[in-house]
Design a protein around this motif. Structure first.
Motif, PDB file in Angstrom:
ATOM      1  N   ARG A   1      54.473  34.619  40.798  1.00  0.00           N
ATOM      2  CA  ARG A   1      54.878  33.886  42.002  1.00  0.00           C
ATOM      3  C   ARG A   1      55.954  34.680  42.718  1.00  0.00           C
ATOM      4  NH1 ARG A   1      55.700  28.045  39.117  1.00  0.00           N
ATOM      5  NH2 ARG A   1      53.751  28.126  37.946  1.00  0.00           N
ATOM      6  N   TYR A   2      55.842  34.763  44.027  1.00  0.00           N
ATOM      7  CA  TYR A   2      56.807  35.506  44.831  1.00  0.00           C
ATOM      8  C   TYR A   2      57.332  34.596  45.934  1.00  0.00           C
ATOM      9  CZ  TYR A   2      54.767  39.308  42.294  1.00  0.00           C
ATOM     10  OH  TYR A   2      54.327  40.115  41.266  1.00  0.00           O
ATOM     11  N   PRO A   3      58.657  34.451  46.027  1.00  0.00           N
ATOM     12  CA  PRO A   3      59.229  33.569  47.049  1.00  0.00           C
ATOM     13  C   PRO A   3      58.877  34.000  48.472  1.00  0.00           C
ATOM     14  CG  PRO A   3      60.889  34.146  45.408  1.00  0.00           C
ATOM     15  CD  PRO A   3      59.681  34.982  45.138  1.00  0.00           C
ATOM     16  N   ARG A   4      58.637  35.305  48.656  1.00  0.00           N
ATOM     17  CA  ARG A   4      58.219  35.833  49.953  1.00  0.00           C
ATOM     18  C   ARG A   4      56.898  36.561  49.729  1.00  0.00           C
ATOM     19  NH1 ARG A   4      61.878  36.109  54.170  1.00  0.00           N
ATOM     20  NH2 ARG A   4      61.025  38.103  54.784  1.00  0.00           N
ATOM     21  N   GLY A   5      56.672  37.630  50.467  1.00  0.00           N
ATOM     22  CA  GLY A   5      55.436  38.390  50.300  1.00  0.00           C
ATOM     23  C   GLY A   5      55.472  39.229  49.036  1.00  0.00           C
ATOM     24  N   TYR A   6      54.358  39.884  48.761  1.00  0.00           N
ATOM     25  CA  TYR A   6      54.253  40.753  47.590  1.00  0.00           C
ATOM     26  C   TYR A   6      54.285  42.191  48.056  1.00  0.00           C
ATOM     27  CZ  TYR A   6      52.406  43.092  43.522  1.00  0.00           C
ATOM     28  OH  TYR A   6      52.257  43.933  42.453  1.00  0.00           O
TER      29      TYR A   6
ATOM     30  N   ASN B   1      30.644  33.042  47.669  1.00  0.00           N
ATOM     31  CA  ASN B   1      31.004  32.871  46.265  1.00  0.00           C
ATOM     32  C   ASN B   1      32.492  33.204  46.093  1.00  0.00           C
ATOM     33  OD1 ASN B   1      31.177  32.611  43.544  1.00  0.00           O
ATOM     34  ND2 ASN B   1      29.723  34.232  43.046  1.00  0.00           N
ATOM     35  N   PRO B   2      33.374  32.241  46.352  1.00  0.00           N
ATOM     36  CA  PRO B   2      34.816  32.506  46.245  1.00  0.00           C
ATOM     37  C   PRO B   2      35.261  32.960  44.855  1.00  0.00           C
ATOM     38  CG  PRO B   2      34.429  30.430  47.372  1.00  0.00           C
ATOM     39  CD  PRO B   2      33.101  30.885  46.819  1.00  0.00           C
ATOM     40  N   ASP B   3      34.485  32.668  43.829  1.00  0.00           N
ATOM     41  CA  ASP B   3      34.839  33.127  42.485  1.00  0.00           C
ATOM     42  C   ASP B   3      34.807  34.646  42.364  1.00  0.00           C
ATOM     43  OD1 ASP B   3      35.402  30.673  41.312  1.00  0.00           O
ATOM     44  OD2 ASP B   3      33.298  30.319  40.805  1.00  0.00           O
ATOM     45  N   GLU B   4      34.199  35.332  43.322  1.00  0.00           N
ATOM     46  CA  GLU B   4      34.171  36.793  43.334  1.00  0.00           C
ATOM     47  C   GLU B   4      35.522  37.389  43.729  1.00  0.00           C
ATOM     48  OE1 GLU B   4      31.662  38.979  42.589  1.00  0.00           O
ATOM     49  OE2 GLU B   4      30.447  37.305  41.904  1.00  0.00           O
ATOM     50  N   ALA B   5      36.442  36.561  44.210  1.00  0.00           N
ATOM     51  CA  ALA B   5      37.737  37.056  44.687  1.00  0.00           C
ATOM     52  C   ALA B   5      38.876  36.172  44.185  1.00  0.00           C
ATOM     53  CB  ALA B   5      37.738  37.120  46.209  1.00  0.00           C
ATOM     54  N   PRO B   6      39.074  36.106  42.871  1.00  0.00           N
ATOM     55  CA  PRO B   6      40.146  35.243  42.351  1.00  0.00           C
ATOM     56  C   PRO B   6      41.523  35.773  42.750  1.00  0.00           C
ATOM     57  CG  PRO B   6      39.278  36.640  40.611  1.00  0.00           C
ATOM     58  CD  PRO B   6      38.401  36.853  41.809  1.00  0.00           C
ATOM     59  N   PRO B   7      42.493  34.884  42.900  1.00  0.00           N
ATOM     60  CA  PRO B   7      43.840  35.328  43.279  1.00  0.00           C
ATOM     61  C   PRO B   7      44.507  36.111  42.156  1.00  0.00           C
ATOM     62  CG  PRO B   7      43.867  33.003  42.756  1.00  0.00           C
ATOM     63  CD  PRO B   7      42.419  33.436  42.717  1.00  0.00           C
ATOM     64  N   GLU B   8      45.425  36.984  42.558  1.00  0.00           N
ATOM     65  CA  GLU B   8      46.212  37.769  41.609  1.00  0.00           C
ATOM     66  C   GLU B   8      47.645  37.272  41.518  1.00  0.00           C
ATOM     67  OE1 GLU B   8      45.379  41.294  43.810  1.00  0.00           O
ATOM     68  OE2 GLU B   8      44.051  42.034  42.240  1.00  0.00           O
ATOM     69  N   HIS B   9      48.076  36.513  42.533  1.00  0.00           N
ATOM     70  CA  HIS B   9      49.440  35.997  42.571  1.00  0.00           C
ATOM     71  C   HIS B   9      49.567  34.958  43.674  1.00  0.00           C
ATOM     72  CE1 HIS B   9      49.687  38.791  45.920  1.00  0.00           C
ATOM     73  NE2 HIS B   9      49.425  39.787  45.091  1.00  0.00           N
ATOM     74  N   HIS B  10      50.738  34.322  43.719  1.00  0.00           N
ATOM     75  CA  HIS B  10      51.080  33.361  44.769  1.00  0.00           C
ATOM     76  C   HIS B  10      52.200  33.976  45.606  1.00  0.00           C
ATOM     77  CE1 HIS B  10      48.944  29.826  43.103  1.00  0.00           C
ATOM     78  NE2 HIS B  10      49.132  30.472  41.962  1.00  0.00           N
ATOM     79  N   THR B  11      52.070  33.881  46.931  1.00  0.00           N
ATOM     80  CA  THR B  11      53.115  34.389  47.821  1.00  0.00           C
ATOM     81  C   THR B  11      53.702  33.254  48.652  1.00  0.00           C
ATOM     82  OG1 THR B  11      51.363  34.989  49.383  1.00  0.00           O
ATOM     83  CG2 THR B  11      52.238  36.751  47.983  1.00  0.00           C
ATOM     84  N   TRP B  12      54.901  33.469  49.126  1.00  0.00           N
ATOM     85  CA  TRP B  12      55.645  32.524  49.947  1.00  0.00           C
ATOM     86  C   TRP B  12      55.850  31.187  49.247  1.00  0.00           C
ATOM     87  CZ3 TRP B  12      58.570  34.404  53.502  1.00  0.00           C
ATOM     88  CH2 TRP B  12      58.260  35.683  53.975  1.00  0.00           C
ATOM     89  N   THR B  13      56.109  31.272  47.933  1.00  0.00           N
ATOM     90  CA  THR B  13      56.370  30.043  47.181  1.00  0.00           C
ATOM     91  C   THR B  13      57.692  29.401  47.579  1.00  0.00           C
ATOM     92  OG1 THR B  13      57.265  31.306  45.329  1.00  0.00           O
ATOM     93  CG2 THR B  13      54.923  30.687  45.219  1.00  0.00           C
TER      94      THR B  13
END
Length: 169
Positions: free
Chosen positions: A161-166, A134-146
């Motif tokens: 959004r983070y251009p590199r890691g968080y 059930n992937p809905d149990e772990a929604p993302p909190e941010h985007h990395t390496w944009t």
């Protein structure tokens, strides 16, 4: 669980691209009672199954070129958990070193990418979110390496959004 790893900010992208959050799990926008909870998942063909007991350290969507190539997808969701909270309960994945510090494991029968491990964070494992039952149990909190995001990807989810890691410095 309090996680304080500011040193990850200086790790090269191939070592840090997957799912590190760096905040207490209770500080996330969504909350889940992890007491006694068990998340399960596995590969496409069903030969490999795993269980996760305990709370997530963090969840991200990674846009780095390494994750794209390893998965064959334009971006990859990762859920980071304590290594002690993760275990395979059926089958055994094949593991390869994708760089000097990183190992990626996948099903050798169907090819499903399952986990990412970084030697710099030996007490953690990053689980491919899409392999959860059930992937809905772990929604993302941010985007990395944009900074490596494909030009045709348009993000409209309102997540940081983070251009590199968080976290970024």
């Amino acid at each position: 669980m309090d996680v304080n790893r500011t040193s990850r900010r200086s790790i090269p992208f191939e070592f840090a691209c997957a799912g590190w959050n760096g905040r207490k799990a209770v500080e996330r926008k969504w909350k889940r009672n992890w007491e006694g909870a068990m998340l399960t998942g596995g590969c496409l063909c069903g030969k490999i199954r795993y269980e996760i007991s305990g709370e997530a350290i963090g969840n991200t969507v990674c846009h780095c070129a390494d994750c794209r190539r390893a998965s064959g997808a334009p971006l990859v969701g990762w859920m980071s958990v304590a290594r002690a909270a993760f275990r395979f309960v059926a089958g055994a994945p094949k593991t390869y070193a994708s760089s000097a510090q990183v190992e990626r494991s996948f099903c050798s029968d169907c090819g499903t990418p399952l986990i990412y491990r970084n030697a710099a964070f030996a007490d953690e494992v990053d689980v491919a979110t899409g392999t959860l039952d059930n992937p809905d149990e772990a929604p993302p909190e941010h985007h990395t390496w944009t900074s490596q995001q494909l030009e045709w990807i348009r993000l409209a989810d309102g997540l940081p959004r983070y251009p590199r890691g968080y976290p970024e410095t």
